[in-house]
Motif scaffolding. Sequence first.
Motif, PDB file in Angstrom:
ATOM      1  N   LEU A  62       0.851  -1.189   0.000  1.00  0.00           N
ATOM      2  CA  LEU A  62       0.000   0.000   0.000  1.00  0.00           C
ATOM      3  C   LEU A  62       0.885   1.236   0.000  1.00  0.00           C
TER       4      LEU A  62
ATOM      5  N   LYS B  17      -2.611  -2.350  -6.488  1.00  0.00           N
ATOM      6  CA  LYS B  17      -2.328  -2.137  -5.070  1.00  0.00           C
ATOM      7  C   LYS B  17      -2.963  -0.837  -4.588  1.00  0.00           C
ATOM      8  N   PRO B  18      -3.426  -0.808  -3.347  1.00  0.00           N
ATOM      9  CA  PRO B  18      -4.114   0.377  -2.823  1.00  0.00           C
ATOM     10  C   PRO B  18      -3.201   1.591  -2.666  1.00  0.00           C
TER      11      PRO B  18
ATOM     12  N   LYS C 106     -12.643   7.433 -10.964  1.00  0.00           N
ATOM     13  CA  LYS C 106     -12.518   7.285  -9.513  1.00  0.00           C
ATOM     14  C   LYS C 106     -13.362   8.341  -8.800  1.00  0.00           C
TER      15      LYS C 106
ATOM     16  N   ASP D  15     -13.082   1.398  -5.295  1.00  0.00           N
ATOM     17  CA  ASP D  15     -12.407   0.231  -5.873  1.00  0.00           C
ATOM     18  C   ASP D  15     -12.504   0.178  -7.400  1.00  0.00           C
TER      19      ASP D  15
ATOM     20  N   ALA E 175      -3.491   5.371  -0.575  1.00  0.00           N
ATOM     21  CA  ALA E 175      -4.227   6.188   0.389  1.00  0.00           C
ATOM     22  C   ALA E 175      -3.652   7.597   0.344  1.00  0.00           C
TER      23      ALA E 175
ATOM     24  N   VAL F 183     -13.675   5.328   0.126  1.00  0.00           N
ATOM     25  CA  VAL F 183     -12.940   4.197  -0.427  1.00  0.00           C
ATOM     26  C   VAL F 183     -13.564   3.862  -1.775  1.00  0.00           C
TER      27      VAL F 183
ATOM     28  N   TRP G 104      -8.162  -1.044  -8.683  1.00  0.00           N
ATOM     29  CA  TRP G 104      -7.290  -0.730  -7.540  1.00  0.00           C
ATOM     30  C   TRP G 104      -8.055   0.139  -6.555  1.00  0.00           C
ATOM     31  N   ARG G 105      -7.704  -0.018  -5.284  1.00  0.00           N
ATOM     32  CA  ARG G 105      -8.397   0.701  -4.208  1.00  0.00           C
ATOM     33  C   ARG G 105      -7.749   2.053  -3.952  1.00  0.00           C
ATOM     34  N   LEU G 106      -8.599   3.074  -3.846  1.00  0.00           N
ATOM     35  CA  LEU G 106      -8.173   4.419  -3.490  1.00  0.00           C
ATOM     36  C   LEU G 106      -8.886   4.810  -2.204  1.00  0.00           C
ATOM     37  N   ILE G 107      -8.097   5.144  -1.182  1.00  0.00           N
ATOM     38  CA  ILE G 107      -8.610   5.589   0.114  1.00  0.00           C
ATOM     39  C   ILE G 107      -8.251   7.065   0.237  1.00  0.00           C
TER      40      ILE G 107
ATOM     41  N   THR H  45      -8.113  -2.191   5.060  1.00  0.00           N
ATOM     42  CA  THR H  45      -7.622  -2.657   3.769  1.00  0.00           C
ATOM     43  C   THR H  45      -6.460  -3.624   3.931  1.00  0.00           C
TER      44      THR H  45
END
Length: 183
Positions: free
Chosen positions: A75, A106-107, A127, A155, A109, A153, A159-162, A180
């Motif tokens: 991350l 991969k996330p 996003k 997805d 943040a 959050v 890929w994950r965005l926080i 996460t």
Amino acid sequence: MPISTANVLIITQNWGIEETEMTRPLRELREAGAAVTLAALTADPVETVQHDRFEGETVTPDATYDAVSADDYDLLVVPGGTTNVDRLRVNPAAIALAQAFAKAGKPIAAICHGPWLLVNAGLLPGKTLTSCRYIAADLENAGGSHVDEQVHVDDANGWRLITSRKPDDLDAFIGAIKETLGE
């Protein structure tokens, strides 16, 4: 994955980082058992600020961000601070890192001004995210959808965005990172 096996990368410039947006994730993720690397532009001390104006804590980086690889981390965290991210977002190595995390699924943040890096990395189309209000138009002009929430959050795009807005949102931001990472 348990958080105790997670490898987290925090990237910053060497000056102008909003103190708590860097130090709280750094310390709290380490306390939770994650291996956290603070990577800066140079090996010189990282000088934080409070509210973009007042001297904050100085922290020694573990590496430079041109010497790390997304392959080695689970991350990426991008703290805010107007000056920090204004320079980070035009650095080719920082842009390449963000792109590599997203490409690998991969996330990432990012808090406050942190999402500015993602604008220059071309990662925002499709996003939904939050940030400090000052860069909301920039995020939307880059193809993202801005919301005013404590933490968001997303997805989309594999890929994950926080994201979070400001230091007051750090509990929710760090909580979403920990979730996460499997805590």
